[in-house]
Motif scaffolding. Structure first.
Motif, PDB file in Angstrom:
ATOM      1  N   LEU A   1      -6.953  14.668  -3.233  1.00  0.00           N
ATOM      2  CA  LEU A   1      -5.941  13.687  -2.820  1.00  0.00           C
ATOM      3  C   LEU A   1      -5.352  14.170  -1.494  1.00  0.00           C
ATOM      4  N   ARG A   2      -6.150  14.058  -0.454  1.00  0.00           N
ATOM      5  CA  ARG A   2      -5.793  14.701   0.811  1.00  0.00           C
ATOM      6  C   ARG A   2      -5.367  13.688   1.872  1.00  0.00           C
ATOM      7  N   ASN A   3      -4.306  14.052   2.591  1.00  0.00           N
ATOM      8  CA  ASN A   3      -3.832  13.280   3.745  1.00  0.00           C
ATOM      9  C   ASN A   3      -3.490  11.843   3.377  1.00  0.00           C
ATOM     10  N   VAL A   4      -2.918  11.695   2.183  1.00  0.00           N
ATOM     11  CA  VAL A   4      -2.491  10.388   1.689  1.00  0.00           C
ATOM     12  C   VAL A   4      -0.978  10.364   1.494  1.00  0.00           C
ATOM     13  N   LEU A   5      -0.455  11.408   0.893  1.00  0.00           N
ATOM     14  CA  LEU A   5       0.954  11.440   0.496  1.00  0.00           C
ATOM     15  C   LEU A   5       1.903  11.400   1.685  1.00  0.00           C
TER      16      LEU A   5
ATOM     17  N   GLN B   1       9.383   7.942  -4.101  1.00  0.00           N
ATOM     18  CA  GLN B   1       9.219   7.313  -5.417  1.00  0.00           C
ATOM     19  C   GLN B   1       7.758   7.002  -5.708  1.00  0.00           C
ATOM     20  N   ASP B   2       7.032   6.514  -4.703  1.00  0.00           N
ATOM     21  CA  ASP B   2       5.621   6.196  -4.906  1.00  0.00           C
ATOM     22  C   ASP B   2       4.801   7.465  -5.103  1.00  0.00           C
ATOM     23  N   ARG B   3       5.168   8.552  -4.414  1.00  0.00           N
ATOM     24  CA  ARG B   3       4.472   9.823  -4.632  1.00  0.00           C
ATOM     25  C   ARG B   3       4.642  10.273  -6.080  1.00  0.00           C
ATOM     26  N   SER B   4       5.840  10.122  -6.592  1.00  0.00           N
ATOM     27  CA  SER B   4       6.113  10.535  -7.968  1.00  0.00           C
ATOM     28  C   SER B   4       5.263   9.747  -8.960  1.00  0.00           C
ATOM     29  N   TYR B   5       5.198   8.418  -8.778  1.00  0.00           N
ATOM     30  CA  TYR B   5       4.372   7.587  -9.673  1.00  0.00           C
ATOM     31  C   TYR B   5       2.898   7.982  -9.577  1.00  0.00           C
ATOM     32  N   LEU B   6       2.436   8.238  -8.346  1.00  0.00           N
ATOM     33  CA  LEU B   6       1.034   8.579  -8.154  1.00  0.00           C
ATOM     34  C   LEU B   6       0.701   9.904  -8.822  1.00  0.00           C
ATOM     35  N   PHE B   7       1.576  10.892  -8.691  1.00  0.00           N
ATOM     36  CA  PHE B   7       1.332  12.179  -9.337  1.00  0.00           C
ATOM     37  C   PHE B   7       1.214  12.020 -10.854  1.00  0.00           C
ATOM     38  N   LYS B   8       2.023  11.145 -11.437  1.00  0.00           N
ATOM     39  CA  LYS B   8       1.943  10.913 -12.879  1.00  0.00           C
ATOM     40  C   LYS B   8       0.594  10.311 -13.261  1.00  0.00           C
ATOM     41  N   ASP B   9       0.103   9.365 -12.442  1.00  0.00           N
ATOM     42  CA  ASP B   9      -1.204   8.773 -12.711  1.00  0.00           C
ATOM     43  C   ASP B   9      -2.308   9.822 -12.592  1.00  0.00           C
ATOM     44  N   VAL B  10      -2.220  10.633 -11.538  1.00  0.00           N
ATOM     45  CA  VAL B  10      -3.226  11.670 -11.332  1.00  0.00           C
ATOM     46  C   VAL B  10      -3.222  12.655 -12.496  1.00  0.00           C
TER      47      VAL B  10
ATOM     48  N   SER C   1       0.786  -1.237   0.000  1.00  0.00           N
ATOM     49  CA  SER C   1       0.000   0.000   0.000  1.00  0.00           C
ATOM     50  C   SER C   1       0.812   1.278   0.000  1.00  0.00           C
ATOM     51  N   ALA C   2       2.148   1.158   0.035  1.00  0.00           N
ATOM     52  CA  ALA C   2       3.036   2.334   0.122  1.00  0.00           C
ATOM     53  C   ALA C   2       2.850   3.094   1.424  1.00  0.00           C
ATOM     54  N   ASN C   3       2.208   2.480   2.391  1.00  0.00           N
ATOM     55  CA  ASN C   3       1.996   3.089   3.702  1.00  0.00           C
ATOM     56  C   ASN C   3       3.201   2.771   4.584  1.00  0.00           C
ATOM     57  N   ARG C   4       3.992   3.786   4.909  1.00  0.00           N
ATOM     58  CA  ARG C   4       5.198   3.579   5.705  1.00  0.00           C
ATOM     59  C   ARG C   4       4.851   3.740   7.189  1.00  0.00           C
TER      60      ARG C   4
ATOM     61  N   GLU D   1       5.793  19.154  -4.439  1.00  0.00           N
ATOM     62  CA  GLU D   1       7.106  19.718  -4.763  1.00  0.00           C
ATOM     63  C   GLU D   1       7.948  18.787  -5.620  1.00  0.00           C
ATOM     64  N   ASP D   2       7.737  17.475  -5.535  1.00  0.00           N
ATOM     65  CA  ASP D   2       8.523  16.549  -6.335  1.00  0.00           C
ATOM     66  C   ASP D   2       7.870  16.275  -7.690  1.00  0.00           C
ATOM     67  N   SER D   3       6.818  17.036  -8.034  1.00  0.00           N
ATOM     68  CA  SER D   3       6.187  16.910  -9.345  1.00  0.00           C
ATOM     69  C   SER D   3       5.905  18.291  -9.932  1.00  0.00           C
ATOM     70  N   SER D   4       6.851  19.205  -9.733  1.00  0.00           N
ATOM     71  CA  SER D   4       6.660  20.572 -10.218  1.00  0.00           C
ATOM     72  C   SER D   4       6.637  20.640 -11.741  1.00  0.00           C
ATOM     73  N   ASP D   5       7.124  19.575 -12.416  1.00  0.00           N
ATOM     74  CA  ASP D   5       7.047  19.551 -13.876  1.00  0.00           C
ATOM     75  C   ASP D   5       5.639  19.205 -14.353  1.00  0.00           C
ATOM     76  N   LEU D   6       4.793  18.665 -13.444  1.00  0.00           N
ATOM     77  CA  LEU D   6       3.443  18.266 -13.807  1.00  0.00           C
ATOM     78  C   LEU D   6       2.377  19.246 -13.315  1.00  0.00           C
ATOM     79  N   PHE D   7       2.623  19.857 -12.168  1.00  0.00           N
ATOM     80  CA  PHE D   7       1.611  20.718 -11.559  1.00  0.00           C
ATOM     81  C   PHE D   7       2.216  22.050 -11.131  1.00  0.00           C
ATOM     82  N   GLU D   8       1.400  23.088 -11.235  1.00  0.00           N
ATOM     83  CA  GLU D   8       1.800  24.399 -10.749  1.00  0.00           C
ATOM     84  C   GLU D   8       0.815  24.848  -9.680  1.00  0.00           C
ATOM     85  N   VAL D   9       1.331  25.530  -8.669  1.00  0.00           N
ATOM     86  CA  VAL D   9       0.498  25.915  -7.531  1.00  0.00           C
ATOM     87  C   VAL D   9      -0.313  27.160  -7.866  1.00  0.00           C
TER      88      VAL D   9
END
Length: 276
Positions: free
Chosen positions: A214-218, A224-233, A19-22, A252-260
């Protein structure tokens, strides 16, 4: 029999893989509390015996049951007011204006737990945006736990649950009392559906979304899993859609995909157009 440090380490790694839950070692006691019913059903006399079964059998259904049991399912109606204020004041008015021609809205409540977020979104729309009453509006809630998906589908909540975050006016308007429980009204329920999805695996077939919650999940995902998830989203979002994260989360680790984008004392993320 008491679990050894290596047993707990095995369980933490299993949950991480599933589940990528650490889970921090300081929270090992959660395994004892949450896995006891599963261990008993598997015929184990103790958690240590259950770990032995997991190691030998490697049964997928048991591994998944462990991950589901350890998933954080804390939620409430209208949890954290600022995002909902932003939705009411800025995001929904803009999306509704942009979708006037289509008269269609698709919203994803990722990690929806027992459904309060999805139903809160439906109530917010019904309360403040009557213009969409005749539109095709669908809020899709997904979660890794089949138990909470079934709970959300029932649309029935105890008094303690409706007392957390749900204004009395909206409680009386959008829920119906049935004994000691409150049922979500048919009008609100018709806007929502719930299905299983593991955010760190291949996602099921989903529509293109205008809004993703996508709240209180990341917080529980390694980088690495956050990066993959952002790409899917990103792939599942309309080019002019909006992504809302938890108050303590950033893309912050997907600034190439999303802008604030700042709005109403909070902020959301817009897809960067043209990313392959």
């Amino acid at each position: 029999m008491t679990c050894s440090d290596s047993d707990y380490a095995y369980l933490r790694e299993l949950v991480l893989q599933q589940s990528a839950n650490r889970i921090d070692p300081s929270r090992n006691a959660l395994f004892d509390a949450r896995l006891k019913p599963i261990a008993q059903k598997a015929g184990a006399s103790s958690l240590k015996d259950f770990v032995s079964i997991l190691k030998v059998d490697r049964a997928p259904h048991l591994h998944r049951a462990v991950a589901e049991a350890m998933t954080i399912n804390e939620t409430s109606f209208f949890r954290d007011l600022k995002p909902f204020e932003m939705l009411r004041e800025t995001i929904f008015p803009r999306l509704i204006e942009q979708r006037r021609g289509q008269r269609r809205l698709r919203i994803w409540s990722a990690a929806s737990s027992t459904g309060q977020e999805a139903y809160s979104l439906a109530m917010l729309i019904a309360e403040h945006f009557p213009i969409v009453a005749g539109w095709d509006v669908k809020i899709i809630g997904t979660d890794i736990s089949q138990y909470v998906i079934d709970y959300a589908r029932r649309g029935r909540y105890r008094r303690l649950e409706v007392n957390r975050g749900l204004p009395a006016r909206m409680l009386l308007k959008y829920l119906v009392r049935d004994g000691e429980e409150w049922m979500i009204s048919d009008r609100i329920r018709s806007m929502c559906e719930f299905q299983y999805a593991n955010l760190c695996e291949t996602l099921p077939k989903l529509p293109v979304f205008d809004l993703v919650m996508l709240r209180n999940v990341l917080l529980y995902f390694p980088p690495q899993d956050r990066s993959y998830l952002f790409k899917d989203v990103y792939r599942l979002m309309a080019p002019d859609g909006c992504l809302v994260l938890g108050n303590a989360e950033q893309a912050e680790d997907s600034s190439d995909l999303f802008e604030v984008e700042f709005a109403s004392n909070s902020y959301c993320y817009r897809p960067v157009v043209g990313v392959e």
